[in-house]
Design a protein around this motif. Structure first.
Motif, PDB file in Angstrom:
ATOM      1  N   LEU B   4       0.825  -1.212   0.000  1.00 27.72           N
ATOM      2  CA  LEU B   4       0.000   0.000   0.000  1.00 27.72           C
ATOM      3  C   LEU B   4       0.859   1.262   0.000  1.00 27.72           C
ATOM      4  CD1 LEU B   4      -3.041  -0.762   2.323  1.00 27.72           C
ATOM      5  CD2 LEU B   4      -3.019  -0.357  -0.148  1.00 27.72           C
ATOM      6  N   ALA B   5       1.949   1.241   0.782  1.00 26.54           N
ATOM      7  CA  ALA B   5       2.843   2.404   0.830  1.00 26.54           C
ATOM      8  C   ALA B   5       3.499   2.604  -0.537  1.00 26.54           C
ATOM      9  CB  ALA B   5       3.912   2.203   1.907  1.00 26.54           C
ATOM     10  N   LEU B   6       3.853   1.482  -1.175  1.00 26.75           N
ATOM     11  CA  LEU B   6       4.485   1.570  -2.491  1.00 26.75           C
ATOM     12  C   LEU B   6       3.523   2.165  -3.513  1.00 26.75           C
ATOM     13  CD1 LEU B   6       6.861   0.943  -4.335  1.00 26.75           C
ATOM     14  CD2 LEU B   6       5.992  -1.370  -4.591  1.00 26.75           C
ATOM     15  N   ILE B   7       2.275   1.668  -3.489  1.00 23.05           N
ATOM     16  CA  ILE B   7       1.290   2.184  -4.442  1.00 23.05           C
ATOM     17  C   ILE B   7       1.053   3.676  -4.203  1.00 23.05           C
ATOM     18  CG2 ILE B   7      -1.167   2.060  -5.065  1.00 23.05           C
ATOM     19  CD1 ILE B   7      -0.882  -1.020  -4.709  1.00 23.05           C
ATOM     20  N   SER B   8       1.030   4.049  -2.951  1.00 26.02           N
ATOM     21  CA  SER B   8       0.839   5.469  -2.627  1.00 26.02           C
ATOM     22  C   SER B   8       2.030   6.295  -3.142  1.00 26.02           C
ATOM     23  CB  SER B   8       0.680   5.600  -1.118  1.00 26.02           C
ATOM     24  OG  SER B   8       0.773   6.935  -0.743  1.00 26.02           O
ATOM     25  N   ALA B   9       3.254   5.769  -2.963  1.00 21.88           N
ATOM     26  CA  ALA B   9       4.440   6.484  -3.438  1.00 21.88           C
ATOM     27  C   ALA B   9       4.442   6.572  -4.962  1.00 21.88           C
ATOM     28  CB  ALA B   9       5.706   5.781  -2.941  1.00 21.88           C
ATOM     29  N   ILE B  10       4.010   5.495  -5.617  1.00 26.56           N
ATOM     30  CA  ILE B  10       3.933   5.513  -7.087  1.00 26.56           C
ATOM     31  C   ILE B  10       2.945   6.593  -7.521  1.00 26.56           C
ATOM     32  CG2 ILE B  10       3.052   4.224  -9.082  1.00 26.56           C
ATOM     33  CD1 ILE B  10       4.260   1.698  -7.829  1.00 26.56           C
ATOM     34  N   ARG B  11       1.823   6.638  -6.842  1.00 29.32           N
ATOM     35  CA  ARG B  11       0.812   7.639  -7.210  1.00 29.32           C
ATOM     36  C   ARG B  11       1.365   9.056  -7.093  1.00 29.32           C
ATOM     37  NH1 ARG B  11      -5.593   7.902  -5.625  1.00 29.32           N
ATOM     38  NH2 ARG B  11      -5.909   9.954  -6.498  1.00 29.32           N
ATOM     39  N   GLN B  12       2.131   9.291  -6.029  1.00 27.08           N
ATOM     40  CA  GLN B  12       2.765  10.604  -5.846  1.00 27.08           C
ATOM     41  C   GLN B  12       3.697  10.934  -7.012  1.00 27.08           C
ATOM     42  OE1 GLN B  12       2.624  12.721  -2.964  1.00 27.08           O
ATOM     43  NE2 GLN B  12       0.920  11.458  -2.274  1.00 27.08           N
ATOM     44  N   ALA B  13       4.349   9.889  -7.543  1.00 31.25           N
ATOM     45  CA  ALA B  13       5.355  10.115  -8.594  1.00 31.25           C
ATOM     46  C   ALA B  13       4.713  10.449  -9.934  1.00 31.25           C
ATOM     47  CB  ALA B  13       6.237   8.875  -8.741  1.00 31.25           C
ATOM     48  N   LEU B  14       3.427  10.141 -10.083  1.00 40.53           N
ATOM     49  CA  LEU B  14       2.772  10.367 -11.372  1.00 40.53           C
ATOM     50  C   LEU B  14       2.377  11.827 -11.520  1.00 40.53           C
ATOM     51  CD1 LEU B  14       0.483   7.211 -11.535  1.00 40.53           C
ATOM     52  CD2 LEU B  14       2.763   7.533 -12.506  1.00 40.53           C
ATOM     53  N   ALA B  15       2.462  12.306 -12.748  1.00 46.76           N
ATOM     54  CA  ALA B  15       2.010  13.665 -13.032  1.00 46.76           C
ATOM     55  C   ALA B  15       0.488  13.711 -12.928  1.00 46.76           C
ATOM     56  CB  ALA B  15       2.461  14.060 -14.431  1.00 46.76           C
ATOM     57  N   GLU B  16      -0.059  14.905 -12.796  1.00 48.61           N
ATOM     58  CA  GLU B  16      -1.515  15.052 -12.795  1.00 48.61           C
ATOM     59  C   GLU B  16      -2.076  14.564 -14.133  1.00 48.61           C
ATOM     60  OE1 GLU B  16      -3.827  16.170 -10.333  1.00 48.61           O
ATOM     61  OE2 GLU B  16      -2.036  15.446  -9.324  1.00 48.61           O
ATOM     62  N   PRO B  17      -3.232  13.948 -14.107  1.00 48.10           N
ATOM     63  CA  PRO B  17      -3.783  13.410 -15.355  1.00 48.10           C
ATOM     64  C   PRO B  17      -4.237  14.526 -16.313  1.00 48.10           C
ATOM     65  CG  PRO B  17      -5.375  13.223 -13.576  1.00 48.10           C
ATOM     66  CD  PRO B  17      -4.109  13.712 -12.956  1.00 48.10           C
ATOM     67  N   GLY B  18      -4.286  14.203 -17.596  1.00 48.82           N
ATOM     68  CA  GLY B  18      -4.839  15.131 -18.578  1.00 48.82           C
ATOM     69  C   GLY B  18      -6.299  15.432 -18.270  1.00 48.82           C
ATOM     70  N   GLU B  19      -6.809  16.527 -18.816  1.00 51.53           N
ATOM     71  CA  GLU B  19      -8.154  16.974 -18.422  1.00 51.53           C
ATOM     72  C   GLU B  19      -9.260  16.087 -18.988  1.00 51.53           C
ATOM     73  OE1 GLU B  19      -8.775  20.476 -21.763  1.00 51.53           O
ATOM     74  OE2 GLU B  19      -8.297  20.997 -19.690  1.00 51.53           O
ATOM     75  N   HIS B  20      -8.941  15.254 -19.984  1.00 52.07           N
ATOM     76  CA  HIS B  20      -9.918  14.309 -20.508  1.00 52.07           C
ATOM     77  C   HIS B  20     -10.039  13.078 -19.601  1.00 52.07           C
ATOM     78  CE1 HIS B  20      -5.960  13.203 -21.775  1.00 52.07           C
ATOM     79  NE2 HIS B  20      -6.369  12.001 -22.063  1.00 52.07           N
ATOM     80  N   VAL B  21      -9.171  12.990 -18.588  1.00 52.10           N
ATOM     81  CA  VAL B  21      -9.210  11.841 -17.676  1.00 52.10           C
ATOM     82  C   VAL B  21     -10.142  12.184 -16.508  1.00 52.10           C
ATOM     83  CG1 VAL B  21      -7.850  10.347 -16.165  1.00 52.10           C
ATOM     84  CG2 VAL B  21      -6.903  11.127 -18.357  1.00 52.10           C
TER      85      VAL B  21
END
Lengths: 315, 315
Positions: B4-21
């Motif tokens: 869970l901590a890893l998934i949370s850290a991965i999520r932090q590493a991702l850029a904000e999604p495009g506006e069509h998302v």
């Protein structure tokens, strides 16, 4: 069988694509005529982690991998469209079992109106099946996340729980000879995603929805966290699948524990305003059971179960 | 680091999604506002098969897995949209390297305007990365398959060939100290999908297109087979990347063999009516080189290369 021969045999095993599929297997990518919203999920199962080749046939694995991926679309209320399948095959898992896996997947796909539109086949140390699925929706408002549960909503569940966990106990050797054993093992190996019920619940106004892949306690908590509310669930209300009590007793376990913490039932847990309940039950095409309600606050309250489950409130 | 901590850290590493998302990571599935045609491909890379952890950093692997998947969208002329990433992580490949892999993937995604919109993380015996990508198109006719090449068309290629194969030789120890060695190794580890060129070529009327993942000889044959035509390619025309001759010589190989049979250059091979060539070269944003022409018949004719390549005509 060479890789090219295998891919060709796999292609033969697939049903013809749906008419919205413009290009499929055999090009660099598939091309599909869209509907307004695309709903996509990716799901991986690994030998020794999510199944074992000892207890699952190649056909079971193909069925289950696709069913698990499609269950995520059911939980959004999407209409399932296409699947894209990556097979990582170990030494010795050759043409025969690979085709058996693929044929079972193709059969489930056809039954559910899904086109297997692309894939990849690679060599690896162990059997790993990754399925990306795309579903479609007409309205953003009819695609249901985990974040819309509101105080006052009912908490409900489709179908029956505990079958998969009891089936896993059977595969581990428990309850041999009991009348329910075979059927429960089958439900563990061959789950059915609740696609129709998911769409019906979305249309009937479900405010939040999730598929029970990790188990009722864990998945209920996801809705509570995403929605910023508290879920109160009475385990005495859980609709137990036939034979779960019997298998649980044989294995020295509590049935309500299996139903609350066993994963992979792939039923849908949802929240819904009380005034929409009747409409939902008429539309769902499967029994709905009320488990509790949504209140202001946070987290999960499980009542009516064995004492050790109280720990799940603080996970 | 827990899952869970890893998934949370991965999520932090991702850029904000495009506006069509509309919905992304953290729900059962992502929801994306569609355009008329969805273009989807899935691609898996395995440690010891498609890369080795000895010669590739976690960041290299993340970059390459996403680039390889997006290259299939480039070959269709699609606009890249979203990626869905499944990571199968072996014991010992923990939070640090997983985040490094994810950050590199997120950087490439951001640079190319792609949203990493969902994923899965599982345990396995070896490192396996599966990426499903979805791109979008407005017109069916501007999404280019392998099947439209016509007698009389020119056969062309984007960019330069041989860099990846020469880079692989460098990673294997060849040509150390030569000036081109480092740059070629980098091109093997960090390919760039030709997304803009692919869209430009599609608009300019490419009749068939494929990305060079298996190598020029093999991929040209795919176009010939799908289109029911014969491709005549003169290897003397191949635009060789800087330093490939030098590295090939150091390794006792022929540069034209590397360019013809080495995979993973991720350039685009395409066919196009001669009268559209000028328009295509002006629009492509990268050098285009004419390699030959399409004639009636079947299969592939490679001229201008070393004798041993003639065998590829009969693969």
């Amino acid at each position: 069988m060479s890789e090219l021969a295998l891919i060709s045999a796999i292609r033969q095993a697939l049903a013809e694509p749906g008419e919205h599929v413009v290009r499929w297997v055999g090009d660099d990518a598939a091309v599909v005529r869209s509907r307004p919203f695309a709903v996509t999920s990716i799901d991986t199962v690994v030998d020794g982690v999510h199944f074992t080749l000892d207890s699952h046939s190649p056909a079971d694995i193909g069925h289950k991998a696709l069913a698990a991926a499609l269950s995520d679309l059911a939980a959004m209320g999407a209409q399932a469209g296409e699947a894209y399948v990556s097979l990582a095959l170990p030494e010795g898992f050759d043409g025969g079992p690979t085709l058996e896996l693929t044929v079972a997947m193709a059969e489930l796909a056809e039954r559910l109106g899904v086109t297997i539109a692309g894939g990849d086949v690679v060599r690896a140390d162990s059997l790993i099946v990754t399925v990306a699925v795309t579903g479609w929706g007409e309205l953003d408002s009819e695609l249901i996340g985990r974040d819309g549960a509101k105080p006052g909503d009912f908490v409900g569940v489709t179908g029956e729980l505990g079958a998969s966990a009891a089936g896993l106990l059977v595969l581990g050797g428990a309850g041999q000879g009991l009348s329910a054993a075979t059927a429960l093992a089958e439900r563990h190996r061959r789950p059915t995603p609740r696609l129709e019920a998911g769409r019906a619940l979305a249309t009937a106004g479900a405010t939040a929805m999730i598929d029970l892949s990790d188990g009722l306690a864990g998945d209920a908590r996801h809705i509570a966290t995403s929605s910023g509310v508290r879920l109160e669930i009475d385990l005495a209300c859980v609709p137990m699948a036939t034979g779960v009590e019997e298998i649980a007793r044989a294995a020295g376990r509590e049935a309500s524990e299996l139903a609350a913490t066993g994963g992979e039932d792939y039923e849908l847990l949802f929240t819904l305003a009380p005034e929409r309940w009747k409409e939902a039950t008429e539309a769902a095409g499967v029994a709905l059971t009320r488990l509790g309600r949504v209140v202001a606050g946070e987290g999960l309250e499980l009542s009516g179960g064995p004492g050790e489950l109280r720990g799940y409130e603080h996970l």
